[in-house]
Write a protein that holds these residues in place. Sequence first.
Motif, PDB file in Angstrom:
ATOM      1  N   ARG A 168       0.824  -1.206   0.000  1.00 40.87           N
ATOM      2  CA  ARG A 168       0.000   0.000   0.000  1.00 40.87           C
ATOM      3  C   ARG A 168       0.862   1.262   0.000  1.00 40.87           C
ATOM      4  O   ARG A 168       0.540   2.248  -0.675  1.00 40.87           O
ATOM      5  CB  ARG A 168      -0.923   0.002   1.218  1.00 40.87           C
ATOM      6  CG  ARG A 168      -1.913   1.159   1.260  1.00 40.87           C
ATOM      7  CD  ARG A 168      -2.983   1.026   0.207  1.00 40.87           C
ATOM      8  NE  ARG A 168      -3.825  -0.144   0.427  1.00 40.87           N
ATOM      9  CZ  ARG A 168      -4.829  -0.491  -0.387  1.00 40.87           C
ATOM     10  NH1 ARG A 168      -5.108   0.233  -1.449  1.00 40.87           N
ATOM     11  NH2 ARG A 168      -5.544  -1.582  -0.138  1.00 40.87           N
ATOM     12  N   VAL A 169       1.949   1.250   0.752  1.00 39.45           N
ATOM     13  CA  VAL A 169       2.853   2.409   0.777  1.00 39.45           C
ATOM     14  C   VAL A 169       3.358   2.712  -0.630  1.00 39.45           C
ATOM     15  O   VAL A 169       3.401   3.867  -1.062  1.00 39.45           O
ATOM     16  CB  VAL A 169       4.034   2.158   1.736  1.00 39.45           C
ATOM     17  CG1 VAL A 169       5.093   3.250   1.562  1.00 39.45           C
ATOM     18  CG2 VAL A 169       3.559   2.132   3.178  1.00 39.45           C
ATOM     19  N   GLY A 170       3.735   1.661  -1.365  1.00 36.38           N
ATOM     20  CA  GLY A 170       4.208   1.854  -2.736  1.00 36.38           C
ATOM     21  C   GLY A 170       3.134   2.443  -3.628  1.00 36.38           C
ATOM     22  O   GLY A 170       3.409   3.326  -4.455  1.00 36.38           O
ATOM     23  N   GLN A 171       1.893   1.990  -3.454  1.00 39.31           N
ATOM     24  CA  GLN A 171       0.790   2.510  -4.262  1.00 39.31           C
ATOM     25  C   GLN A 171       0.531   3.978  -3.965  1.00 39.31           C
ATOM     26  O   GLN A 171       0.304   4.779  -4.881  1.00 39.31           O
ATOM     27  CB  GLN A 171      -0.475   1.689  -3.986  1.00 39.31           C
ATOM     28  CG  GLN A 171      -0.412   0.259  -4.501  1.00 39.31           C
ATOM     29  CD  GLN A 171      -1.632  -0.554  -4.098  1.00 39.31           C
ATOM     30  OE1 GLN A 171      -2.425  -0.135  -3.263  1.00 39.31           O
ATOM     31  NE2 GLN A 171      -1.784  -1.726  -4.706  1.00 39.31           N
ATOM     32  N   LYS A 220       3.294   6.190  -5.357  1.00 32.26           N
ATOM     33  CA  LYS A 220       3.204   6.289  -6.811  1.00 32.26           C
ATOM     34  C   LYS A 220       2.107   7.253  -7.244  1.00 32.26           C
ATOM     35  O   LYS A 220       2.279   8.018  -8.203  1.00 32.26           O
ATOM     36  CB  LYS A 220       2.934   4.895  -7.396  1.00 32.26           C
ATOM     37  CG  LYS A 220       2.925   4.855  -8.910  1.00 32.26           C
ATOM     38  CD  LYS A 220       2.721   3.429  -9.407  1.00 32.26           C
ATOM     39  CE  LYS A 220       2.726   3.374 -10.934  1.00 32.26           C
ATOM     40  NZ  LYS A 220       2.527   1.985 -11.432  1.00 32.26           N
ATOM     41  N   LYS A 221       0.969   7.239  -6.522  1.00 30.48           N
ATOM     42  CA  LYS A 221      -0.165   8.081  -6.913  1.00 30.48           C
ATOM     43  C   LYS A 221      -0.076   9.502  -6.362  1.00 30.48           C
ATOM     44  O   LYS A 221      -0.486  10.461  -7.012  1.00 30.48           O
ATOM     45  CB  LYS A 221      -1.480   7.429  -6.442  1.00 30.48           C
ATOM     46  CG  LYS A 221      -1.881   6.209  -7.252  1.00 30.48           C
ATOM     47  CD  LYS A 221      -3.321   5.829  -6.964  1.00 30.48           C
ATOM     48  CE  LYS A 221      -3.787   4.734  -7.902  1.00 30.48           C
ATOM     49  NZ  LYS A 221      -5.224   4.410  -7.713  1.00 30.48           N
ATOM     50  N   VAL A 222       0.426   9.627  -5.122  1.00 32.48           N
ATOM     51  CA  VAL A 222       0.497  10.944  -4.478  1.00 32.48           C
ATOM     52  C   VAL A 222       1.905  11.124  -3.928  1.00 32.48           C
ATOM     53  O   VAL A 222       2.185  10.793  -2.781  1.00 32.48           O
ATOM     54  CB  VAL A 222      -0.548  11.078  -3.346  1.00 32.48           C
ATOM     55  CG1 VAL A 222      -0.577  12.515  -2.840  1.00 32.48           C
ATOM     56  CG2 VAL A 222      -1.924  10.641  -3.804  1.00 32.48           C
ATOM     57  N   VAL A 261       3.068   9.352   5.088  1.00 30.14           N
ATOM     58  CA  VAL A 261       2.221   8.253   5.548  1.00 30.14           C
ATOM     59  C   VAL A 261       3.078   7.206   6.247  1.00 30.14           C
ATOM     60  O   VAL A 261       4.188   6.900   5.808  1.00 30.14           O
ATOM     61  CB  VAL A 261       1.428   7.620   4.378  1.00 30.14           C
ATOM     62  CG1 VAL A 261       2.357   7.071   3.307  1.00 30.14           C
ATOM     63  CG2 VAL A 261       0.482   6.541   4.872  1.00 30.14           C
ATOM     64  N   ASP A 262       2.552   6.678   7.339  1.00 29.41           N
ATOM     65  CA  ASP A 262       3.281   5.676   8.113  1.00 29.41           C
ATOM     66  C   ASP A 262       2.293   4.641   8.633  1.00 29.41           C
ATOM     67  O   ASP A 262       1.271   4.989   9.226  1.00 29.41           O
ATOM     68  CB  ASP A 262       4.002   6.352   9.286  1.00 29.41           C
ATOM     69  CG  ASP A 262       4.890   5.384  10.060  1.00 29.41           C
ATOM     70  OD1 ASP A 262       5.335   4.379   9.475  1.00 29.41           O
ATOM     71  OD2 ASP A 262       5.137   5.649  11.252  1.00 29.41           O
TER      72      ASP A 262
END
Length: 229
Positions: A88-91, A94-96, A101-102
Amino acid sequence: MADFTFAHTEEGFDNHIENSILGYGHLLDDIVSYSRYFVEDGTNVVDIGCSTGKLTQAIIEYNQDTAPDAMYVGVENATGFVKDLDKRVGQIEKKVKGTNVDFVLDDVRNYNFENCSLVTSLFTLQFMPKKDRAEVIASIYDGLNEGGAFIFAEKTICESAMVQDMITFNYYDYKRKSFDTEDIMDKERTLRNIMKPLTWKELELMVSFAGFKTVQPFWRNHSFVGALA
């Protein structure tokens, strides 16, 4: 302890919960829409029991144009979601790009809420002892900035045994569209000594006692209630 999070379901957790709770997708959409009223730059936005991080990502994307400098934290106790959260962190990145975020692997009872504009919790508090639940809600209230909000959803029980019986079997009828009877009963047995739902009146009183001035339900389906405090 049994894996009551069902993080490893064959169809994936997000699809599993969608098939388990009628209207779950609409609940998420509502929460994302309400977040617009509260998320502010320079504040923390915390999701308790964030599971795969789906809600966190949706709130980030929805508020990026108005609060690009908000800080997002997902707190999750189940190790089964670690790979999902790493993905999810990678997504999100990539998008924002540049989003703060942590995702924290910890029991929310150990988490220190501070400088929060919004805290969310979907079907998490119901797995805590009542005493701990009240303390966590009080901690959330103390960690919210003036004008901040706590948006939560919980499974409740009815005050009427007759109504409870009707809702329970209507709910089972819905679940049988996606699961067989053995799967449904196995889950009920797994959750029997873990999930401790309250009546809506008890839950409303607990949230109000923590200090919240308004506790407003905005979504209901079967025994599940979503509310804004």
